[in-house]
Scaffold this motif. Sequence first.
Motif, PDB file in Angstrom:
ATOM      1  N   ALA A 111      46.963 -17.251  54.994  1.00 28.52           N
ATOM      2  CA  ALA A 111      47.071 -15.768  55.259  1.00 28.52           C
ATOM      3  C   ALA A 111      45.767 -15.341  56.093  1.00 28.52           C
ATOM      4  CB  ALA A 111      47.292 -14.915  54.107  1.00 28.52           C
ATOM      5  N   ALA A 136      48.538 -20.589  50.254  1.00 32.82           N
ATOM      6  CA  ALA A 136      49.042 -19.149  50.934  1.00 32.82           C
ATOM      7  C   ALA A 136      48.136 -18.185  51.134  1.00 32.82           C
ATOM      8  CB  ALA A 136      50.297 -18.758  50.010  1.00 32.82           C
ATOM      9  N   HIS A 137      47.186 -18.134  50.360  1.00 42.97           N
ATOM     10  CA  HIS A 137      46.126 -17.138  50.661  1.00 42.97           C
ATOM     11  C   HIS A 137      45.200 -17.720  51.646  1.00 42.97           C
ATOM     12  CE1 HIS A 137      43.169 -14.108  50.023  1.00 42.97           C
ATOM     13  NE2 HIS A 137      42.144 -15.130  50.020  1.00 42.97           N
ATOM     14  N   GLY A 155      54.738 -11.173  42.880  1.00 41.28           N
ATOM     15  CA  GLY A 155      54.296 -12.427  43.526  1.00 41.28           C
ATOM     16  C   GLY A 155      55.244 -13.063  44.592  1.00 41.28           C
ATOM     17  N   LYS A 191      49.552 -21.394  45.967  1.00 36.54           N
ATOM     18  CA  LYS A 191      49.280 -20.269  45.966  1.00 36.54           C
ATOM     19  C   LYS A 191      47.576 -19.990  46.380  1.00 36.54           C
ATOM     20  CE  LYS A 191      51.413 -18.502  41.810  1.00 36.54           C
ATOM     21  NZ  LYS A 191      51.324 -18.004  40.293  1.00 36.54           N
ATOM     22  N   THR A 192      46.848 -20.968  46.215  1.00 38.91           N
ATOM     23  CA  THR A 192      45.889 -21.044  47.180  1.00 38.91           C
ATOM     24  C   THR A 192      45.932 -21.345  48.479  1.00 38.91           C
ATOM     25  OG1 THR A 192      44.422 -21.804  45.010  1.00 38.91           O
ATOM     26  CG2 THR A 192      43.393 -22.268  47.152  1.00 38.91           C
ATOM     27  N   ASP A 196      51.660 -14.193  49.762  1.00 41.68           N
ATOM     28  CA  ASP A 196      50.296 -13.794  49.613  1.00 41.68           C
ATOM     29  C   ASP A 196      50.226 -12.318  50.598  1.00 41.68           C
ATOM     30  OD1 ASP A 196      47.169 -14.239  48.485  1.00 41.68           O
ATOM     31  OD2 ASP A 196      47.235 -13.802  50.670  1.00 41.68           O
ATOM     32  N   TYR A 233      47.314 -10.302  52.877  1.00 43.54           N
ATOM     33  CA  TYR A 233      45.833 -10.274  53.305  1.00 43.54           C
ATOM     34  C   TYR A 233      45.376  -9.133  54.188  1.00 43.54           C
ATOM     35  CZ  TYR A 233      41.316 -11.280  55.242  1.00 43.54           C
ATOM     36  OH  TYR A 233      39.993 -11.219  55.761  1.00 43.54           O
ATOM     37  N   VAL A 254      52.636  -6.715  47.479  1.00 46.68           N
ATOM     38  CA  VAL A 254      53.182  -7.980  46.836  1.00 46.68           C
ATOM     39  C   VAL A 254      54.104  -7.618  45.586  1.00 46.68           C
ATOM     40  CG1 VAL A 254      53.290 -10.319  46.202  1.00 46.68           C
ATOM     41  CG2 VAL A 254      51.798  -9.561  48.052  1.00 46.68           C
ATOM     42  N   SER A 305      56.006 -18.040  46.305  1.00 45.70           N
ATOM     43  CA  SER A 305      54.571 -17.156  46.088  1.00 45.70           C
ATOM     44  C   SER A 305      54.487 -16.597  47.533  1.00 45.70           C
ATOM     45  CB  SER A 305      53.407 -18.302  45.984  1.00 45.70           C
ATOM     46  OG  SER A 305      53.836 -18.678  44.616  1.00 45.70           O
TER      47      SER A 305
END
Length: 279
Positions: free
Chosen positions: A186, A182-183, A69, A179-180, A151, A153, A66, A149
């Motif tokens: 993912a 998105a993670h 970001g 962002k949380t 992410d 993984y 990434v 944003s």
Amino acid sequence: MANYTAADIKALRERTGAGMMDVKKALDEANGDADKAMELIRIKGLKGATKREGRSTAEGLVAAKVIDGTVGVMIELNCETDFVAKSAKFIELADKVLAAAVESGAADAETLLAYNVDGKPLSEVVVEEGAILGEKVVVRRVARIEGKSVDAYLHKTSKDLPAQVGVLFAVDGDSDAAKTAAHDIAVHTAAYAPTYLTRDEVPAETVENERRIADETARAEGKPEAALTKIVEGRLTGFFKEIVLLDQPFAKDAKKTVAKVLEEAGTAPSGFARFRVGA
């Protein structure tokens, strides 16, 4: 007597990723000179490249990065065996391919392979490195995803191998909640393997075929005519939950859909990509 030791064999194997017999033969021919042996392995590998063209490349790894970001890049690099897939030489090549993907801005393998690396097209670099490894090596695919944003993984399906599954997920927000989400999504995507982001992306013919199958199945089960429409639509909804990311029950809380998780985070999806080696 051969002018090399077991440690020399081990070092050259780690350096090239080549098989033990190939390394021993090269060291024998080079009278123990590791650099000369390396060159011999490469030359012999290039001569055998044509013979490897038809071989299957079902192993390999997924790598991702990434940038700032907001931009995610992911590549899948394939080889023939898991032995090579976990070798330092193959992982080093994957890093080189990923760096080229980032620098070039390529969104497809063809464009990436035409990009110059060390004064030559990446396609030539891959063939040469495959020659040293003694296997057919292929850059199978590339993904480039952008959003406020993004992410990335990566998931290992075996602790002894590099990542076999990779996901990029982008959203249109940059808050901590976005962002949380998105993670988390993912990670969810790696496990649940959706094919499409939204229902609108599913081809019309795929939907109609699924509707036809649901209708024929319901009739074969003897369901009443008056209930067929509701039954068919219910089964179609179940089908969407399997293949559409936003419709899927969220892995961390099955009472919510992925769409609901994003809504609660005050954001919306910008796109995603999921690679599984060989799939």
